[in-house]
Design an enzyme around this catalytic site. Structure first.
Site, short mmCIF file in Angstrom:
data_model
loop_
_atom_site.label_atom_id
_atom_site.label_comp_id
_atom_site.label_asym_id
_atom_site.label_seq_id
_atom_site.Cartn_x
_atom_site.Cartn_y
_atom_site.Cartn_z
N GLU A 1 137.75 147.91 8.04
CA GLU A 1 136.94 148.98 8.59
C GLU A 1 135.46 148.69 8.39
OE1 GLU A 1 134.73 152.54 8.89
OE2 GLU A 1 135.46 152.13 6.87
N ASP B 1 138.69 150.47 2.25
CA ASP B 1 138.10 150.79 0.95
C ASP B 1 139.11 151.54 0.10
OD1 ASP B 1 135.82 149.71 1.91
OD2 ASP B 1 134.77 151.62 2.26
N ASP C 1 139.11 154.21 -1.34
CA ASP C 1 138.70 155.61 -1.56
C ASP C 1 139.34 156.51 -0.51
OD1 ASP C 1 137.35 155.05 0.76
OD2 ASP C 1 135.36 155.06 -0.14
N ASP D 1 138.19 157.94 2.18
CA ASP D 1 137.97 157.58 3.58
C ASP D 1 138.81 156.37 3.98
OD1 ASP D 1 136.33 159.60 4.15
OD2 ASP D 1 134.45 158.44 4.07
#
Ligand code: 1YM
Length: 688
Positions: A473, A546, A548, A550
């Site tokens: 991403e 990532d 996290d 998101d």
């Protein structure tokens, strides 16, 4: 054109028309600086000229070093060495004919009517004749400062001793100064001393009769009559002054592949005769053959050529230096090409056609040309692994100068031929430009056909097996991943922005989404009912987001997309999640990476002292990691962990609902979903 030449040109190769094995296998062909009055008498060479270097044992131990191997090609080098010595004698003006005879037992005899190899006692070895020293000593030849020949292709003594070393039987007969001598050798060693066979009035010269050693070449390797025949004929074309008498006495050998039992080659017009024979039955641009020479054949700097242009075949260029084939071309060939191009360009200017069409190149003028060039150079230098390329720079100048001069005259004196030729070559140039443009267009459309997205950094391996694609991403993470990857096996496709929430998107919207279209193109396997596992361009499809919330969201969107559009890809076990670290823990030279809070706490407990001041860094995203870190922690197959995405059978039925539910609504719910998935999938951890 002969069968061999045709096959040759069909393959687009342009030389070695005689299919003559390069006679250049002997790495250390010593160049001879020489200048002999053509009429030097037989006594002008005496045994004291012979330099003794070493015995023949090394040749038998490592024949490949001397003749480039022990196969059929190498075997024919032996013949080349012997006939080259005879040829040298002819080029020096001492012999007028050479005889070649292959008998039924595989014994090959080559003779000439030259001066005969010297036979007087050798000053350093008074018990040995010069002949024996020449035949049994490696690198025993004429002193290289001696005044023997102007040019020499053969190895004189050097070559022939190699032949002797590798022959199970060798007999040398010398008719010299009214006497006939003979010496017999076995595997390089004399059986007896030099025999004086008596007076002989009507003959002079050297006769070498030998049979290659089956211990060296094996029982199956034998002289090929057709190959010998062509090699012998080539020599006759190259030196119109010599007559070569061929005989293949063995009845069963005669007639093989069009090899006659007896034939005499004597080509007064040398190369021109050859070109005429090779172009027979072909359409010529103009019937005239452009032929010429400068210098006396055999004299240093002499050059001879013949060129005809055919309209219906690719053509060829056969080149020789000192009658030895130069299969890999070299400076004499570049000289010829340069002269022909320059000459035709100048002619075009003269007749006011200089600006016509595409600029001509030497390839344009050589296409369709049936050409032969022969040069005689003192101390030629050869290059390349097989020493088949002439490297002497002077040859370019000599050839270019001589050919250009006479080509200018030929073009000016044959307006019909020169106009036809110009027309023909201009057309070739235009065709070449047209072809290049077409190629360019078809290359572009091939890229379009494959339709790989521009931002895909593809791997160089073309096979799906063993290659993987990382779907990343964002451009910055994409940049790090591109640097961290193994170019051969890992592709990187950055997806910009969040992809469409596929659960709520309709079919049309899906189709229009540029990010997904890139993904589908990169994978190559199609979607929905068109999915074909065999077309998938990678073995592993790795979602790398990532560590996290998101990132989890994006990963979940992608998994959902795969689940809906390519469920078979998941079923076949191609889909994976990368596990980038969230924390970096460092203390006292030790570094660990933790994928989540729990892992971090576990590492702190297990790997560091309770009161150690561990430096804990939290990665904000993949894009923040150094490529080396990303490689080590997430991408390197030897160190990373991948989670394979699977659907358990009992979840399969409800999966659509679950995806529907989780994707359609709140972000937290989505996050849970991916955590669940990850937890579920971690049972499946693959050490790849
Ligand atoms: C069938 C092979 O070898 N002919 C031949 C070889 C020599 C001579 C003449 C020769 C050369 C010279 C003087 C000279 C060789 N000479 C040497 C060496 N035919 C065949 N014919 N006299 C005779 O070069 O001045 C090696 S072969 F070593 F003497 F130079």
């Amino acid at each position: 054109m002969t069968k061999a030449a045709k096959k040759h040109t069909q393959q687009g190769k342009m030389r070695d028309l005689f299919a003559e094995p390069g006679a250049r296998g002997l790495a250390a062909r010593p160049a001879r600086a020489a200048r002999a009055p053509a009429a030097a008498d037989a006594s002008s060479y005496s045994a004291r000229h012979i330099e003794v270097l070493e015995g023949l044992e090394p040749v038998r131990r490592r024949p490949g070093m001397y003749i480039g191997g022990t196969d059929e090609k190498a075997l024919h080098h032996l013949f080349a060495e012997v006939i080259d010595n005879a040829m040298d004698e002819a080029l020096a003006g001492h012999a007028t004919f050479i005889e070649v005879d292959l008998d039924a037992d595989g014994l090959l005899t080559v003779s000439d009517n030259g001066r005969g190899v010297p036979v007087d006692p050798h000053p350093k070895f008074p018990k040995k004749s010069a002949l024996e020293v020449i035949m049994c000593t490696l690198h025993a030849g004429g002193k290289f400062d001696s005044e023997v020949y102007e040019t020499s292709g053969g190895l004189h003594g050097v070559g022939v001793s190699v032949v002797n070393a590798l022959s199970e039987h060798m007999e040398v007969e010398v008719a010299r100064q009214g006497q006939l001598y003979r010496q017999i050798f076995q595997r390089g060693k004399p059986l007896r001393g030099l025999e004086k066979l008596g007076k002989i009035a009507n003959r002079r010269g050297t006769r070498v009769r030998f049979k290659p050693d089956r211990e060296i070449f094996g029982a199956r390797v034998a002289f090929n009559p057709q190959r010998l025949f062509r090699m012998a004929r080539a020599k006759a074309y190259l030196f119109g002054g010599v007559e070569i008498r061929w005989s293949c006495a063995a009845a069963q050998l005669a007639g093989v592949d069009g090899v006659p039992q007896e034939e005499t080659f004597h080509f007064a017009d040398g190369l021109k005769d050859f070109i005429a024979r090779e172009t027979e039955g072909h359409t010529l641009v103009h019937p005239d053959v452009f032929t010429g020479r400068s210098g006396r054949p055999g004299a240093n700097g002499a050059v001879e050529w013949a060129v005809a242009w055919t309209a219906d075949c690719d053509g060829f260029l056969s080149s020789y230096c000192n009658t030895i084939p130069t299969a890999d071309g070299g400076t004499h060939e570049t000289g010829l090409r340069a002269a022909l191009l320059r000459g035709l360009k100048d002619h075009a200017e003269r007749v006011g056609q200089g600006k016509r069409g595409a600029p001509m190149t030497s390839d344009d003028i050589m296409t369709g040309a049936a050409a032969m060039i022969s040069v005689f150079i003192r101390e030629p230098e050869f290059q390349g692994q097989t020493k088949d390329r002439l490297a002497t720079a002077e040859a370019h100048k000599i050839v270019e100068g001589a050919v250009k001069d006479q080509f200018d005259h030929w073009l000016a004196g044959n307006p019909l031929a020169s106009n036809k030729l110009l027309e023909f070559v201009v057309e070739r140039a235009e065709e070449r430009v047209r072809r290049r443009q077409e190629k360019e267009i078809s290359r572009k459309s091939a890229v379009r056909k494959l339709r790989l997205p521009g931002k895909l950094a593809d791997c160089t391996n073309t096979a799906a097996q063993g290659s993987e694609i990382f779907i990343v991403e964002g451009d910055s993470a994409g940049g790090s991943a591109k640097q961290a990857r193994n170019r051969a096996s890992q592709a990187v496709l950055p997806l910009r922005g969040k992809i469409l929430n596929v659960a709520s998107a309709g079919r049309d919207k899906l189709a229009q989404n540029a990010q997904l279209a890139d993904l589908v193109q990169a994978l190559g396997c199609g979607t929905g009912g068109h999915y074909r596992d065999a077309d998938l361009r990678y073995e592993k499809v790795v979602i790398m987001c990532d560590a996290d919330v998101d990132g989890a969201h994006i990963a979940s969107l992608l998994i959902t997309y795969f689940y809906r559009q390519m469920p078979a890809l998941i079923d076949a076990g191609h889909l994976y999640l990368a596990v980038p670290p969230l924390y970096r823990l460092a203390h006292g030279g030790k570094v660990f990476y933790a994928r989540d809070d729990a892992h971090r706490d576990e590492l702190l407990r297990k790997e560091f002292h309770a009161n150690a001041k561990v430096e804990i860094g939290r990665f904000k995203g993949l894009g923040e990691m150094m490529p080396a870190q990303l490689k080590e922690t997430t991408m390197d197959p030897r160190k990373r962990t991948l989670l394979r995405v699977t659907l358990a059978d009992d979840e399969r039925e409800g999966a659509a609902d679950a995806v529907e539910r989780l994707m359609g609504a709140k972000a937290e719910a989505r996050f849970e979903f991916i955590q669940e998935r990850a937890a579920f999938a971690s049972d499946d951890v693959l050490d790849v």
